[in-house]
Scaffold this active site. Structure first.
Site, PDB file in Angstrom:
ATOM      1  N   ASP A  84       0.827  -1.201   0.000  1.00 19.62           N
ATOM      2  CA  ASP A  84       0.000   0.000   0.000  1.00 19.62           C
ATOM      3  C   ASP A  84       0.864   1.254   0.000  1.00 19.62           C
ATOM      4  OD1 ASP A  84      -2.572  -1.246   0.043  1.00 19.62           O
ATOM      5  OD2 ASP A  84      -2.286  -1.705   2.159  1.00 19.62           O
ATOM      6  N   ASP A  98       2.076  -2.476   4.406  1.00 17.74           N
ATOM      7  CA  ASP A  98       0.743  -2.855   3.961  1.00 17.74           C
ATOM      8  C   ASP A  98      -0.255  -2.601   5.082  1.00 17.74           C
ATOM      9  OD1 ASP A  98       0.195  -3.560   1.361  1.00 17.74           O
ATOM     10  OD2 ASP A  98      -0.112  -5.684   1.779  1.00 17.74           O
ATOM     11  N   LYS A 100      -3.707  -3.378   6.855  1.00 15.06           N
ATOM     12  CA  LYS A 100      -4.663  -4.483   6.949  1.00 15.06           C
ATOM     13  C   LYS A 100      -5.605  -4.236   8.120  1.00 15.06           C
ATOM     14  CE  LYS A 100      -2.720  -6.925   3.663  1.00 15.06           C
ATOM     15  NZ  LYS A 100      -3.441  -7.244   2.407  1.00 15.06           N
TER      16      LYS A 100
END
Length: 261
Positions: A84, A98, A100
């Site tokens: 990301d 990332d 999540k």
């Protein structure tokens, strides 16, 4: 800032994340979608919808974090690309982050994260497909995990609200908590849910917070090797094998002739 201090420095922004996401009472500050006529439509409890909105809300705090640490911050160019966010340090090291999110099942466990693919760019580490930079260029891979509780009361998704009704609208999620861990430290030795070829995560909250997954003591090299060569039954059949060489850490260590540590 030293690379090893990344986790500690990002965790310092936990309260900033919380302020962005939650009201003082702990409810999600997002109440719904608003149209040009100022009608408000409640948000579904669909985890994908909730996750995407949470990610968008957190980016300004991540930009502040990057500025404070003199990082260049590069956002994911396409949906379903990894990671990301890419941070590039002053000495040109790349760090993958990332985002999540997952919901609590109870006080001790969550539904779990999916930690990215174990095929494609993960195996072919020079590849530029579905990834911001080739996987091998990243010094470390972190997960910023958002844990929340789903609203127990029934949300009326058929009702259309107005601005005047704002206080009446129930938030679909509440009680946020955050973890920052290297990916391998919270990974399990089995895929995530569904048929997608993604790495699964620990589900116990204490393991996520402490980075105490099964690979945490074995190290990132064994994590990489395990998942780079992991096969589903379908993958084994395609390789003309009766079954995968291993399906868990115990079988992998035996397969590789490695003494468990």
């Amino acid at each position: 800032m030293e690379l090893d201090n990344f986790q500690k420095s990002l965790l310092k922004h936990t309260e900033n994340f919380r302020k962005v996401l939650a009201t003082p009472s702990g409810d999600w500050s997002v109440k719904g979608f608003i149209d040009a006529a100022k009608n408000i439509y409640t948000i579904s409890v669909d985890t994908k919808v909730v996750s995407k909105i949470i990610e968008l809300m957190m980016f300004p705090v991540l930009q502040k974090f990057a500025k404070e640490n003199n990082f260049e911050m590069i956002l994911c160019a396409e949906q379903n690309y990894y990671p990301d966010v890419t941070f590039i340090t002053k000495d040109k090291k790349k760090i993958a982050l990332d985002l999540k999110s997952t919901y609590r099942k109870n006080n001790e466990a969550v539904s779990g994260f999916t930690l990215g693919a174990f095929t494609g760019y993960f195996r072919f580490r020079d590849s530029k497909k579905n990834i911001a930079f080739p996987y091998k260029q990243y010094s470390k891979h972190y997960i910023l995990g958002i844990i929340y509780t789903q609203q127990e009361e029934l949300i009326d998704e058929n009702r259309v609200y107005t601005i005047d009704d704002l206080e009446e609208i129930l938030s679909v999620v509440k009680d946020f908590d955050f973890i920052v861990q290297e990916k391998y430290k919270i990974a399990k030795d089995r895929p995530g849910s569904g048929n997608t070829k993604n790495i699964g995560s620990c589900v116990k909250i204490i393991e996520l917070k402490e980075g105490a997954g099964p690979f945490s003591k074995l190290g990132v090299k064994i994590f990489d090797d395990f998942w780079m060569h992991y096969m589903t039954m379908e993958m084994a059949r395609s390789a003309k094998l009766k079954k995968p060489p291993y399906s868990n850490i115990k079988e992998y260590l035996k397969y590789r002739n490695i003494e468990n540590v």
